[in-house]
Each structure stands twice: as structure tokens, then as C-alpha cells.
Design a protein around this motif. Sequence first.
Motif, PDB file in Angstrom:
ATOM      1  N   ASP A  77     -17.951  80.890  62.269  1.00 29.08           N
ATOM      2  CA  ASP A  77     -16.908  80.804  61.240  1.00 29.08           C
ATOM      3  C   ASP A  77     -15.628  81.505  61.699  1.00 29.08           C
ATOM      4  O   ASP A  77     -14.530  80.962  61.547  1.00 29.08           O
ATOM      5  CB  ASP A  77     -17.390  81.410  59.917  1.00 29.08           C
ATOM      6  CG  ASP A  77     -18.499  80.576  59.264  1.00 29.08           C
ATOM      7  OD1 ASP A  77     -18.724  79.425  59.690  1.00 29.08           O
ATOM      8  OD2 ASP A  77     -19.143  81.094  58.326  1.00 29.08           O
ATOM      9  N   GLY A  80     -14.001  79.576  64.401  1.00 24.50           N
ATOM     10  CA  GLY A  80     -13.411  78.375  63.804  1.00 24.50           C
ATOM     11  C   GLY A  80     -12.034  78.680  63.237  1.00 24.50           C
ATOM     12  O   GLY A  80     -11.086  77.890  63.396  1.00 24.50           O
ATOM     13  N   ILE A  81     -11.898  79.843  62.597  1.00 26.85           N
ATOM     14  CA  ILE A  81     -10.605  80.277  62.054  1.00 26.85           C
ATOM     15  C   ILE A  81      -9.595  80.450  63.197  1.00 26.85           C
ATOM     16  O   ILE A  81      -8.458  79.986  63.114  1.00 26.85           O
ATOM     17  CB  ILE A  81     -10.762  81.593  61.250  1.00 26.85           C
ATOM     18  CG1 ILE A  81     -11.564  81.330  59.965  1.00 26.85           C
ATOM     19  CG2 ILE A  81      -9.401  82.216  60.938  1.00 26.85           C
ATOM     20  CD1 ILE A  81     -12.053  82.590  59.261  1.00 26.85           C
ATOM     21  N   PHE A  83      -9.685  79.077  66.223  1.00 28.20           N
ATOM     22  CA  PHE A  83      -9.353  77.768  66.806  1.00 28.20           C
ATOM     23  C   PHE A  83      -8.327  77.043  65.930  1.00 28.20           C
ATOM     24  O   PHE A  83      -7.370  76.454  66.444  1.00 28.20           O
ATOM     25  CB  PHE A  83     -10.609  76.902  66.974  1.00 28.20           C
ATOM     26  CG  PHE A  83     -11.637  77.463  67.927  1.00 28.20           C
ATOM     27  CD1 PHE A  83     -11.268  78.224  69.027  1.00 28.20           C
ATOM     28  CD2 PHE A  83     -12.995  77.227  67.724  1.00 28.20           C
ATOM     29  CE1 PHE A  83     -12.219  78.739  69.910  1.00 28.20           C
ATOM     30  CE2 PHE A  83     -13.951  77.734  68.598  1.00 28.20           C
ATOM     31  CZ  PHE A  83     -13.558  78.498  69.683  1.00 28.20           C
ATOM     32  N   ASP A  84      -8.524  77.099  64.610  1.00 30.66           N
ATOM     33  CA  ASP A  84      -7.582  76.439  63.692  1.00 30.66           C
ATOM     34  C   ASP A  84      -6.188  77.059  63.794  1.00 30.66           C
ATOM     35  O   ASP A  84      -5.182  76.344  63.801  1.00 30.66           O
ATOM     36  CB  ASP A  84      -8.082  76.515  62.246  1.00 30.66           C
ATOM     37  CG  ASP A  84      -9.284  75.599  62.003  1.00 30.66           C
ATOM     38  OD1 ASP A  84      -9.540  74.698  62.835  1.00 30.66           O
ATOM     39  OD2 ASP A  84      -9.964  75.789  60.972  1.00 30.66           O
ATOM     40  N   LYS A  85      -6.123  78.393  63.877  1.00 28.77           N
ATOM     41  CA  LYS A  85      -4.822  79.071  64.004  1.00 28.77           C
ATOM     42  C   LYS A  85      -4.126  78.632  65.289  1.00 28.77           C
ATOM     43  O   LYS A  85      -2.918  78.390  65.298  1.00 28.77           O
ATOM     44  CB  LYS A  85      -4.998  80.596  64.017  1.00 28.77           C
ATOM     45  CG  LYS A  85      -5.566  81.161  62.741  1.00 28.77           C
ATOM     46  CD  LYS A  85      -4.478  81.525  61.787  1.00 28.77           C
ATOM     47  CE  LYS A  85      -5.043  82.215  60.567  1.00 28.77           C
ATOM     48  NZ  LYS A  85      -4.184  82.094  59.419  1.00 28.77           N
ATOM     49  N   ARG A  87      -4.607  75.817  66.939  1.00 31.15           N
ATOM     50  CA  ARG A  87      -4.194  74.411  66.778  1.00 31.15           C
ATOM     51  C   ARG A  87      -2.896  74.317  65.956  1.00 31.15           C
ATOM     52  O   ARG A  87      -2.024  73.515  66.272  1.00 31.15           O
ATOM     53  CB  ARG A  87      -5.304  73.598  66.109  1.00 31.15           C
ATOM     54  CG  ARG A  87      -6.502  73.343  67.010  1.00 31.15           C
ATOM     55  CD  ARG A  87      -7.561  72.474  66.321  1.00 31.15           C
ATOM     56  NE  ARG A  87      -8.799  72.483  67.071  1.00 31.15           N
ATOM     57  CZ  ARG A  87      -9.936  73.062  66.677  1.00 31.15           C
ATOM     58  NH1 ARG A  87     -10.020  73.669  65.507  1.00 31.15           N
ATOM     59  NH2 ARG A  87     -11.002  73.018  67.439  1.00 31.15           N
ATOM     60  N   GLU A  88      -2.796  75.154  64.908  1.00 34.73           N
ATOM     61  CA  GLU A  88      -1.573  75.175  64.088  1.00 34.73           C
ATOM     62  C   GLU A  88      -0.356  75.541  64.922  1.00 34.73           C
ATOM     63  O   GLU A  88       0.766  75.135  64.606  1.00 34.73           O
ATOM     64  CB  GLU A  88      -1.714  76.193  62.936  1.00 34.73           C
ATOM     65  CG  GLU A  88      -2.630  75.746  61.817  1.00 34.73           C
ATOM     66  CD  GLU A  88      -2.948  76.883  60.833  1.00 34.73           C
ATOM     67  OE1 GLU A  88      -2.215  77.898  60.810  1.00 34.73           O
ATOM     68  OE2 GLU A  88      -3.950  76.745  60.102  1.00 34.73           O
ATOM     69  N   GLU A  95     -12.470  69.989  70.025  1.00 27.46           N
ATOM     70  CA  GLU A  95     -13.030  69.883  68.678  1.00 27.46           C
ATOM     71  C   GLU A  95     -14.139  70.919  68.464  1.00 27.46           C
ATOM     72  O   GLU A  95     -14.198  71.585  67.447  1.00 27.46           O
ATOM     73  CB  GLU A  95     -13.566  68.461  68.459  1.00 27.46           C
ATOM     74  CG  GLU A  95     -13.926  68.148  67.029  1.00 27.46           C
ATOM     75  CD  GLU A  95     -12.766  68.327  66.036  1.00 27.46           C
ATOM     76  OE1 GLU A  95     -13.026  68.881  64.957  1.00 27.46           O
ATOM     77  OE2 GLU A  95     -11.631  67.940  66.354  1.00 27.46           O
ATOM     78  N   GLU A  96     -15.043  71.024  69.437  1.00 27.76           N
ATOM     79  CA  GLU A  96     -16.178  71.961  69.327  1.00 27.76           C
ATOM     80  C   GLU A  96     -16.314  72.762  70.629  1.00 27.76           C
ATOM     81  O   GLU A  96     -17.214  72.489  71.437  1.00 27.76           O
ATOM     82  CB  GLU A  96     -17.487  71.184  69.088  1.00 27.76           C
ATOM     83  CG  GLU A  96     -17.574  70.452  67.767  1.00 27.76           C
ATOM     84  CD  GLU A  96     -17.908  71.366  66.610  1.00 27.76           C
ATOM     85  OE1 GLU A  96     -18.634  72.350  66.808  1.00 27.76           O
ATOM     86  OE2 GLU A  96     -17.422  71.080  65.496  1.00 27.76           O
TER      87      GLU A  96
END
Length: 186
Positions: A77, A80-81, A83-85, A87-88, A95-96
Amino acid sequence: MSGPADSIEIQNVVASTGIGQELDLEALADDLPGADFNPDNFPGLVYRTQDPKAAALIFRSGKIVCTGAKSIDDVHDALGIIFDKLRELQIPVDEEPEITVQNIVSSADLGHNLNLNALAIGLGLEDVEYEPEQFPGLVYRMDEPKVVILLFGSGKIVITGGKRTDDAETAVEEIVERIDALGLLG
């Protein structure tokens, strides 16, 4: 009846991953609110997540180490946070990305005081380090599972080096069996 294995608590899960590219940590520190980057003290950027609580150590090479999580799910989790940051910020992240658990640190309570001097001899000197003047615990290196157990006179133990959550349970059952066989449990 609850036994020592029921008292196991995961204290820390350390895992590693990577995004496969170099990062400009100075720019990332500016763009990522809450990031700590002080290259004089530590070569990586530190980014902490609050839910779940964990810290990601992000290195210039693109390698990331997650520490402080209380479960493997929390590691996934928290990363994942991260990775999302990234990507932003238009940093490409698979993806994984593969996440590898490096170390799970757990604690447990055997429920009995331990005679560490007797244990040091009984468990076999080749697998034991016990120097009470240096450190109050007995260090026991177990082969299966491949973990290190720190045993304290209070009966509290710390299991480190596990790669799976059930390594701690197996280690506790094994050490209880060995200590009991020596007649040193309780």
C-alpha cells in the motif's frame, strides 16, 4: 491455550523495489511535499506515508527501500502511494513494479524467564553469540528458517531476517522446542 507463537507481533517489514531509471532527487524533493532530502546526511530522499505508516528511501538509481511498515500488505500500500505520486510528477513507473521483502522483524514472548548462560551452552556455541557485557541478549542463528533470534532473560525474543510472515511462527515453535528439550523453559 495460547502459546508463545500467539504473542508474535510484526514490528517492521523492509522491502525493496525500483523504477528502472535514474532520478533527480533535488528536483523530486522540491516537487514532493513532505519529502526530506539532505545528501550531507543520507544519500537518499526520505518520503513518509501516514496511512499506512512507512518510510520510503528513494535513491538516485531509482531503487526504493520501504521500511517501518507493520505488514507486507502495508508495504504494498505504501509503495503504491509512492508510485502514484511519482506518476503524478510524470515519472514513468511500471504498472506493477516487483517488490521484494528483504527482512521481517517480529517480537514474541516465551512467557518464562530464560537462563541465557545455560542456553548459550545448550544451544551450541557454533550458532550462539552471547556476551552480556556487550549486549544483554543472546544471539541465536537458526538455519531453518534462516533467521536470527535475539533471546532476553525476560523471555522476550526478537526474530529478524525472515522473508515470509510465517518464518517467525516457525522460528518461535522451533526455539521453544529446543529450549524445552534442554529443560530450560520455565
